[in-house]
Design a protein around this motif. Sequence first.
Motif, PDB file in Angstrom:
ATOM      1  N   ASP A  75      -8.097  14.142   7.732  1.00 44.44           N
ATOM      2  CA  ASP A  75      -8.455  12.811   8.251  1.00 44.44           C
ATOM      3  C   ASP A  75      -7.671  11.764   7.472  1.00 44.44           C
ATOM      4  O   ASP A  75      -7.928  11.563   6.283  1.00 44.44           O
ATOM      5  CB  ASP A  75      -9.959  12.565   8.115  1.00 44.44           C
ATOM      6  N   ARG A  76      -6.742  11.151   8.137  1.00 45.45           N
ATOM      7  CA  ARG A  76      -5.929  10.138   7.456  1.00 45.45           C
ATOM      8  C   ARG A  76      -5.661   8.987   8.411  1.00 45.45           C
ATOM      9  O   ARG A  76      -5.826   9.122   9.620  1.00 45.45           O
ATOM     10  CB  ARG A  76      -4.600  10.735   6.970  1.00 45.45           C
ATOM     11  N   ILE A  77      -5.266   7.864   7.844  1.00 50.19           N
ATOM     12  CA  ILE A  77      -4.730   6.774   8.662  1.00 50.19           C
ATOM     13  C   ILE A  77      -3.335   7.160   9.111  1.00 50.19           C
ATOM     14  O   ILE A  77      -2.537   7.674   8.323  1.00 50.19           O
ATOM     15  CB  ILE A  77      -4.676   5.466   7.833  1.00 50.19           C
ATOM     16  N   MET A  78      -3.027   6.925  10.377  1.00 50.20           N
ATOM     17  CA  MET A  78      -1.654   7.085  10.839  1.00 50.20           C
ATOM     18  C   MET A  78      -1.186   5.723  11.356  1.00 50.20           C
ATOM     19  O   MET A  78      -1.846   5.117  12.198  1.00 50.20           O
ATOM     20  CB  MET A  78      -1.537   8.134  11.945  1.00 50.20           C
ATOM     21  N   ALA A  79      -0.059   5.276  10.810  1.00 49.62           N
ATOM     22  CA  ALA A  79       0.457   3.956  11.204  1.00 49.62           C
ATOM     23  C   ALA A  79       1.967   4.014  11.301  1.00 49.62           C
ATOM     24  O   ALA A  79       2.626   4.717  10.531  1.00 49.62           O
ATOM     25  CB  ALA A  79       0.046   2.891  10.181  1.00 49.62           C
ATOM     26  N   THR A  80       2.500   3.269  12.246  1.00 49.64           N
ATOM     27  CA  THR A  80       3.951   3.220  12.389  1.00 49.64           C
ATOM     28  C   THR A  80       4.368   1.877  12.949  1.00 49.64           C
ATOM     29  O   THR A  80       3.561   1.140  13.519  1.00 49.64           O
ATOM     30  CB  THR A  80       4.463   4.359  13.287  1.00 49.64           C
ATOM     31  N   SER A  81       5.633   1.559  12.742  1.00 47.00           N
ATOM     32  CA  SER A  81       6.243   0.384  13.362  1.00 47.00           C
ATOM     33  C   SER A  81       7.325   0.936  14.274  1.00 47.00           C
ATOM     34  O   SER A  81       8.443   1.203  13.861  1.00 47.00           O
ATOM     35  CB  SER A  81       6.834  -0.520  12.276  1.00 47.00           C
ATOM     36  N   PRO A  89       8.807   5.017  11.443  1.00 50.74           N
ATOM     37  CA  PRO A  89       8.415   5.140  10.047  1.00 50.74           C
ATOM     38  C   PRO A  89       6.958   5.556   9.962  1.00 50.74           C
ATOM     39  O   PRO A  89       6.132   5.057  10.724  1.00 50.74           O
ATOM     40  CB  PRO A  89       8.613   3.724   9.497  1.00 50.74           C
ATOM     41  N   ASN A  90       6.678   6.468   9.082  1.00 45.27           N
ATOM     42  CA  ASN A  90       5.294   6.832   8.787  1.00 45.27           C
ATOM     43  C   ASN A  90       4.854   5.884   7.676  1.00 45.27           C
ATOM     44  O   ASN A  90       5.140   6.106   6.505  1.00 45.27           O
ATOM     45  CB  ASN A  90       5.234   8.300   8.348  1.00 45.27           C
ATOM     46  N   LYS A  91       4.197   4.806   8.074  1.00 47.12           N
ATOM     47  CA  LYS A  91       3.813   3.787   7.090  1.00 47.12           C
ATOM     48  C   LYS A  91       2.574   4.280   6.343  1.00 47.12           C
ATOM     49  O   LYS A  91       1.463   4.184   6.850  1.00 47.12           O
ATOM     50  CB  LYS A  91       3.536   2.459   7.803  1.00 47.12           C
ATOM     51  N   HIS A  92       2.822   4.729   5.136  1.00 47.02           N
ATOM     52  CA  HIS A  92       1.760   5.402   4.394  1.00 47.02           C
ATOM     53  C   HIS A  92       0.653   4.436   3.968  1.00 47.02           C
ATOM     54  O   HIS A  92       0.915   3.371   3.413  1.00 47.02           O
ATOM     55  CB  HIS A  92       2.328   6.081   3.156  1.00 47.02           C
ATOM     56  N   HIS A  93      -0.560   4.857   4.234  1.00 48.48           N
ATOM     57  CA  HIS A  93      -1.749   4.190   3.710  1.00 48.48           C
ATOM     58  C   HIS A  93      -2.429   5.201   2.800  1.00 48.48           C
ATOM     59  O   HIS A  93      -3.045   6.157   3.272  1.00 48.48           O
ATOM     60  CB  HIS A  93      -2.680   3.771   4.846  1.00 48.48           C
TER      61      HIS A  93
END
Lengths: 306, 306, 306, 306
Positions: A178-184, A252-256
């Motif tokens: 379970d993680r945040i997944m974020a990208t631009s 990009p895999n914008k890491h949180h």
Amino acid sequence: MSIVLGPHQYGKAENRIVRIYRDSPRHEIHDVNVSTALRGAFDAAHLTGDQAAVLPTDTQKQTAYSYAKEKGLTSIETYGLELACHFVDDVAPVSGARIEIEEYAWERAVVDGAEHDFTFVRKGQEVRTAAITVEGERDDQRSWVIGGFKDLVLLKTTGSEFHGFLEDDYTVLQPTTDRIMATSLVAQWRFFEPEGGWASIDWEATYSGIKATMTAVFANLHSFALQQTLYEMGKAVLEAYPFLAEIRMSAPNKHHFLYDLSPFGVTNDNEVFNADDRPYGLIQASVLRDDAPDAGPAWTVAGGFA
Amino acid sequence: MSIVLGPHQYGKAENRIVRIYRDSPRHEIHDVNVSTALRGAFDAAHLTGDQAAVLPTDTQKQTAYSYAKEKGLTSIETYGLELACHFVDDVAPVSGARIEIEEYAWERAVVDGAEHDFTFVRKGQEVRTAAITVEGERDDQRSWVIGGFKDLVLLKTTGSEFHGFLEDDYTVLQPTTDRIMATSLVAQWRFFEPEGGWASIDWEATYSGIKATMTAVFANLHSFALQQTLYEMGKAVLEAYPFLAEIRMSAPNKHHFLYDLSPFGVTNDNEVFNADDRPYGLIQASVLRDDAPDAGPAWTVAGGFA
Amino acid sequence: MSIVLGPHQYGKAENRIVRIYRDSPRHEIHDVNVSTALRGAFDAAHLTGDQAAVLPTDTQKQTAYSYAKEKGLTSIETYGLELACHFVDDVAPVSGARIEIEEYAWERAVVDGAEHDFTFVRKGQEVRTAAITVEGERDDQRSWVIGGFKDLVLLKTTGSEFHGFLEDDYTVLQPTTDRIMATSLVAQWRFFEPEGGWASIDWEATYSGIKATMTAVFANLHSFALQQTLYEMGKAVLEAYPFLAEIRMSAPNKHHFLYDLSPFGVTNDNEVFNADDRPYGLIQASVLRDDAPDAGPAWTVAGGFA
Amino acid sequence: MSIVLGPHQYGKAENRIVRIYRDSPRHEIHDVNVSTALRGAFDAAHLTGDQAAVLPTDTQKQTAYSYAKEKGLTSIETYGLELACHFVDDVAPVSGARIEIEEYAWERAVVDGAEHDFTFVRKGQEVRTAAITVEGERDDQRSWVIGGFKDLVLLKTTGSEFHGFLEDDYTVLQPTTDRIMATSLVAQWRFFEPEGGWASIDWEATYSGIKATMTAVFANLHSFALQQTLYEMGKAVLEAYPFLAEIRMSAPNKHHFLYDLSPFGVTNDNEVFNADDRPYGLIQASVLRDDAPDAGPAWTVAGGFA
């Protein structure tokens, strides 16, 4: 052995054209950044400094502004085609033209619950893009259209896992369910010209449909990797739009990173994260229709760089 | 004559904290950039390098992250007050603290017409800001709260004139009765603490109300100068919110120059513009309530620069 | 109670003026970014939209360019004083003017070991700055000059410790006796007008002397804290230049974290670091001459923000 | 017809590695930004979310940091080759690797006329770049090395003409026989592996030699077009370095417009210019050795964009 001039192009970059339609009290605005590039028989300019075949970049700029009125500027793909065809058709030494456009969206100001006729707020979300290439004259003329966007920033707070990966001596990463997944997200899709010609494509509906489709897949797919999410986004777009040959994505895999609050006796159940700037994962992939026509020069920037 | 240490402060800047609320299936996200600064008896660190009174900037960072969970992070003004009071109350050498916060807005992804529970799209419009200053302990403690935003990009395609200005030997500008007016607005408003204390302010409703008020004035006022528009925007905000003492605005006049198409025989009735980058006009003004309490250190950055 | 206009100013920001001296075959270049701001009796522009007292920002721009030729543009402090005095002296409604300037340094291209007469390479290091304020007319006229730089990026690979700091429940930082210290320094120094007037100051020698002095202290001082280093840098500058009243510094502590290579059995004796972007420490401090004349409006930006 | 996965790659972008050599009192610093990308049998990650073949981007990061110590980090080309070969040789599913590196130069602080042992000032000029691609294993392994720089800002105040160009109905530009020519140059040169292998190339001497050669041509060539200048710069580099196959250049024509001071009765003999931001001319060209080996994947970024 000798040293020779290789591929080359030249043009005027980043013309910041704003086109207002004010034919009714309810104005419209189109706010774009246009770059033109010409290819052709310009060797003499390089080899001897002779400019006889060179249409100045200033002239390209004037044309771009004037065409915003003469031909209009609504869909950027149509405007780009008009401009590219002009350079190839009307300027003798030009054998090919590439027009790159960014469009910045505005939304109407809402005043007392109603949309205002002539006041706008910059939307600030993703930037829409297009890259149009035209080569050859008359019956030999061919054109390629790429649509796209950049800087669409998407994030999901759950529904993303990452585990079962390959490990070697340098692997210290812990798996997670379970993680945040974020990208631009940057995406570019290549159209092929339908039977009915470019005019038969509804560029606006296609653009918003693609964006909605990609967002929906990002949201709905339970993800085991950003790679998987990208592929499914691309596949859904190609399935929905039969006149698309290909889509390329750079994400990009914008890491949180989950912040460690345990030294302070504070539990952190995926609630507090550090949004890190660099480094970031970078996933780049394309999804293709296997019978798609060849890309030709659609993606090519002469003399330039990846 | 001697050389002495003047005002100084230190802290940890740009902590990129993301706080997720996941207590129900419909998650919430708060995405902020927090900078802390402490003031107090830190002379020894400067004069002799003795750190005995210096709480490390790393500790300030840890606290900022932990407080996002311990105290919660919904309204940035409340979170900033919690953090500032902690440093002043709980760290002996600290006599004053200033917390500056930026907040980046996200909106829910819309999938099949419905808002998604845990997928978000970065809104990308204006950045909300806050600056909280706390000084003194117990009964002597005072606090100041500034709210605001930056990068709200507004544009109107008509309803703006500029003429009748002062002329001197260097004046070549032509007057106009119809121009585009555009700005990327920065605004900061200073609250004063109401009878009921800070907790009695609805920070969220106030923020959106101020933004709506300013946008409405920008749209509705027929403008003879950006100066006039700014003043009316500020006045409307102070009239609507009696617990605001002051509002400061910094507004670039983002020039959109009518493009000269006459060499090409093309008429341009305020339809095609060049959006220029630099230089830009820059109008800075404040609007005050004349019985407002003194600003104290609300706007002060020790040792820093305008 | 009533709502009133507070402090305000307006001007043209970021005029990108390049001044070439070509009186001999060895050309000189001065490359600046000039922002002008006027203060005075401009209330009517705000309150009623009446521009009769408003010298357009376009006129300010024209003047800035023309003065680069009329008055010359060598030292930015002198050019800024000329421009500010003009606005205050020659434009009736103007009671005060503030000119802010950035200067970008170029160095001569070296070709076959010799400096070229008219080809330059942008130096790319720190940006020199100035802020000039002039108020009042004739005998009452007063002026304030601030010099400075920003973005001077300094780093030392040893000679920096950090320990003995205050600890609380949120402190996890480990002390260190050997770390990288790096900063991107902003400094602004306030001159006071010497007996001989502004013309008696050698602005160029002063600028390079201050930069050299600060760099030398950064290098030579064995540091127990960035605070200490800043104070000693400021003190050394004030000691060397008696016509300086004050220096203000803003110094991010650009963290270089020792990278943990132990999982791979690799020793890391302060050899491999991660240069982190955010967050960063931020130390802001001023050093003063205790008998310095009052700063007056030297640091003030009307209506704007810290 | 079916929809298929096209070219793809993944990696960790922008690892900000700083490597200090402190084996003697005179320290050395290498400050780089490293991006890794792997290509190979990663289809399952896209098609099903199966990560069994995927070496995490975090592992790539750990390796990049550890190699800075294990293998050393002096010439970026050598470091990039080490890293790329490792991924291809030691990680089974990897068939190709691309390493992109930026290097930021530092110069020693000068204190009392002498270079300091361990204090540095960021140079701030051009950024050196490299892109290394390795494919295949053992006897089939091939590698490609591209060196380069970006942001080398060059300007000449005379010695540049532009006239005799093609004119059409949109041409209003006036010819000139004396103008400022300025660019922010991007250049990338492709090496081919010499008989003696990559180790026989002196990367450092080559880099500074290329930069000096290009600067000298920019300065010495009396220019009739930026196109001509670029070609001659590229030709001179290929002539000087026989192990270079190709050079690609992207050169914005950073316009400096002569400012019209005639309304104020002021003569402007190429002395006062406005440095405009946008639009700019953009000339892109390559110069080739006609017997150069094929570029293979040297310039390719899988799935990405120009």
